[in-house]
Design a protein around this motif. Structure first.
Motif, PDB file in Angstrom:
ATOM      1  N   ARG A 179       8.041  42.965  65.585  1.00  0.00           N
ATOM      2  CA  ARG A 179       9.148  43.207  66.526  1.00  0.00           C
ATOM      3  C   ARG A 179       8.837  42.532  67.868  1.00  0.00           C
ATOM      4  O   ARG A 179       7.759  42.743  68.435  1.00  0.00           O
ATOM      5  CB  ARG A 179       9.344  44.712  66.722  1.00  0.00           C
ATOM      6  N   PRO A 180       9.753  41.743  68.427  1.00  0.00           N
ATOM      7  CA  PRO A 180       9.488  41.079  69.705  1.00  0.00           C
ATOM      8  C   PRO A 180       9.474  42.069  70.868  1.00  0.00           C
ATOM      9  O   PRO A 180      10.232  43.051  70.877  1.00  0.00           O
ATOM     10  CB  PRO A 180      10.656  40.091  69.836  1.00  0.00           C
ATOM     11  N   LYS A 195       3.954  39.244  79.838  1.00  0.00           N
ATOM     12  CA  LYS A 195       3.320  38.815  78.587  1.00  0.00           C
ATOM     13  C   LYS A 195       4.299  39.070  77.451  1.00  0.00           C
ATOM     14  O   LYS A 195       4.680  40.218  77.195  1.00  0.00           O
ATOM     15  CB  LYS A 195       2.016  39.591  78.362  1.00  0.00           C
ATOM     16  N   ARG A 196       4.700  38.013  76.750  1.00  0.00           N
ATOM     17  CA  ARG A 196       5.675  38.140  75.668  1.00  0.00           C
ATOM     18  C   ARG A 196       5.009  37.865  74.328  1.00  0.00           C
ATOM     19  O   ARG A 196       4.068  37.079  74.238  1.00  0.00           O
ATOM     20  CB  ARG A 196       6.842  37.170  75.884  1.00  0.00           C
ATOM     21  N   GLY A 197       5.518  38.487  73.260  1.00  0.00           N
ATOM     22  CA  GLY A 197       4.995  38.261  71.922  1.00  0.00           C
ATOM     23  C   GLY A 197       5.488  39.341  70.981  1.00  0.00           C
ATOM     24  O   GLY A 197       6.399  40.099  71.307  1.00  0.00           O
ATOM     25  N   VAL A 217       9.053  46.320  77.323  1.00  0.00           N
ATOM     26  CA  VAL A 217      10.407  46.072  76.843  1.00  0.00           C
ATOM     27  C   VAL A 217      10.314  45.664  75.375  1.00  0.00           C
ATOM     28  O   VAL A 217       9.544  44.767  75.027  1.00  0.00           O
ATOM     29  CB  VAL A 217      11.106  44.964  77.660  1.00  0.00           C
ATOM     30  N   VAL A 218      11.076  46.332  74.514  1.00  0.00           N
ATOM     31  CA  VAL A 218      11.002  46.084  73.067  1.00  0.00           C
ATOM     32  C   VAL A 218      12.389  45.727  72.541  1.00  0.00           C
ATOM     33  O   VAL A 218      13.370  46.418  72.826  1.00  0.00           O
ATOM     34  CB  VAL A 218      10.470  47.328  72.319  1.00  0.00           C
ATOM     35  N   GLY A 219      12.448  44.643  71.778  1.00  0.00           N
ATOM     36  CA  GLY A 219      13.716  44.240  71.183  1.00  0.00           C
ATOM     37  C   GLY A 219      14.228  45.283  70.207  1.00  0.00           C
ATOM     38  O   GLY A 219      13.451  45.987  69.557  1.00  0.00           O
ATOM     39  N   GLY A 220      15.528  45.393  70.085  1.00  0.00           N
ATOM     40  CA  GLY A 220      16.117  46.372  69.183  1.00  0.00           C
ATOM     41  C   GLY A 220      16.022  45.950  67.730  1.00  0.00           C
ATOM     42  O   GLY A 220      15.766  44.792  67.407  1.00  0.00           O
ATOM     43  N   ALA A 221      16.226  46.910  66.851  1.00  0.00           N
ATOM     44  CA  ALA A 221      16.206  46.636  65.415  1.00  0.00           C
ATOM     45  C   ALA A 221      17.489  45.923  65.021  1.00  0.00           C
ATOM     46  O   ALA A 221      18.549  46.166  65.593  1.00  0.00           O
ATOM     47  CB  ALA A 221      16.068  47.934  64.628  1.00  0.00           C
ATOM     48  N   THR A 222      17.392  45.036  64.051  1.00  0.00           N
ATOM     49  CA  THR A 222      18.597  44.450  63.478  1.00  0.00           C
ATOM     50  C   THR A 222      19.076  45.376  62.371  1.00  0.00           C
ATOM     51  O   THR A 222      18.315  46.187  61.840  1.00  0.00           O
ATOM     52  CB  THR A 222      18.326  43.049  62.903  1.00  0.00           C
ATOM     53  N   ALA A 223      20.322  45.287  62.045  1.00  0.00           N
ATOM     54  CA  ALA A 223      20.887  46.185  61.046  1.00  0.00           C
ATOM     55  C   ALA A 223      20.097  46.128  59.744  1.00  0.00           C
ATOM     56  O   ALA A 223      19.825  45.049  59.218  1.00  0.00           O
ATOM     57  CB  ALA A 223      22.351  45.821  60.791  1.00  0.00           C
ATOM     58  N   ARG A 224      19.728  47.281  59.213  1.00  0.00           N
ATOM     59  CA  ARG A 224      18.976  47.421  57.970  1.00  0.00           C
ATOM     60  C   ARG A 224      17.679  46.619  57.993  1.00  0.00           C
ATOM     61  O   ARG A 224      17.212  46.101  56.989  1.00  0.00           O
ATOM     62  CB  ARG A 224      19.812  46.970  56.774  1.00  0.00           C
TER      63      ARG A 224
END
Length: 272
Positions: A179-180, A195-197, A217-224
């Motif tokens: 997860r980004p 710091k990104r990764g 900061v955490v990217g959201g989940a994609t559907a399913r």
């Protein structure tokens, strides 16, 4: 009235003209830490010396009624140590009491670590949620993360330097290692760093030690997005946090779309 005033999160140059004018004219200030407010006044060259009243997590409930009554007769300026009062800082109880008592509440907007971190993280900003500080106890923290794993909005957390590595490890376990995310450190200050990764990469980086004020900061989940093995892991994390297996399987099933029965059986097999 009560005036909630945002203060710089690091760089004093971010103090707005309205904030400086409010400090110059204030007669009473409720401050999270009166010593920090004294340093702010000195740093901004404000010669006014208002009456300072401490308002923090340990006394807000007791002080709220008194401060609301004070605000009926005079303007009460409310400051946290950095950023906007009430956002992971004291002030919510006071605002709620003021609203119930019919006392006007307004704000002087300004710096916010939440929005600043979101802006520089390089992750979607159209929809986001602020989750504040994660739970300190590992079991409670893992349970909370398991419940957020399928959240499709970008998530923003605050965290202390001493817990950043373990929090990133728990996030990677609950959300998936790929997860980004971004760790934003010392925003607006001299040693600002973003710091990104992936969560796994950031957890490995943080294991060497991180200093300063931290926003994650955490990217959201994609559907399913949640694969079945990861969903099973979420069930087990909930169980370790104290949730009954059947309830944990049902909760994760609702979030991921996987079968509750299959999740239950898979988790039970792991436990055996």
């Amino acid at each position: 009235m009560i005036i909630l005033a945002a203060t710089p999160i690091g760089n004093l140059g971010d103090a707005s003209r309205r904030l400086i004018e409010a400090l110059e004219n204030a007669t009473v200030v409720a401050a999270e830490d009166t010593r920090t407010t004294q340093r702010l006044l000195a740093g901004l060259g404000v010669e006014n010396r208002p009456r300072l009243i401490a308002l923090h997590d340990h006394n807000e409930k007791e002080r709220a009624a008194e401060l609301v009554e004070l605000a009926r007769e005079d303007d009460l300026l409310v400051l946290s140590d950095a950023g906007m009062p009430t956002v992971s800082d004291p002030g919510f109880g006071l605002v709620a009491a003021a609203a119930a008592a019919g006392v006007t509440v307004t704000a002087i907007p300004g710096p916010s670590a939440v929005v600043t971190a979101l802006a520089v993280a390089g992750l979607p900003t159209d929809r986001f949620a602020f989750e504040g500080f994660p739970r300190r106890k590992p079991g409670e923290r893992r349970k909370a993360f398991a419940q957020l794993a399928s959240e499709e909005r970008t998530l923003v957390f605050f965290e202390s330097p001493s817990r950043v590595a373990s929090t990133l490890e728990d996030l990677a376990s609950a959300f998936g290692a790929d997860r980004p995310a971004a760790v934003c450190r010392e925003l607006t200050k001299l040693y600002e760093e973003v710091k990104r990764g992936t969560l796994a990469e950031l957890a490995a980086w943080a294991a060497e030690g991180v200093r300063g004020e931290i926003a994650i900061v955490v990217g959201g989940a994609t559907a399913r997005e949640v694969a079945f093995p990861d969903a099973v892991t979420q069930v087990l994390e909930l169980v370790r946090g104290g949730t009954r297996l059947k309830e944990a399987a049902a909760e994760v099933a609702a979030q991921t779309g996987h079968s509750s029965r299959e999740l239950y059986q898979a988790a039970l097999a792991v436990k055996r």
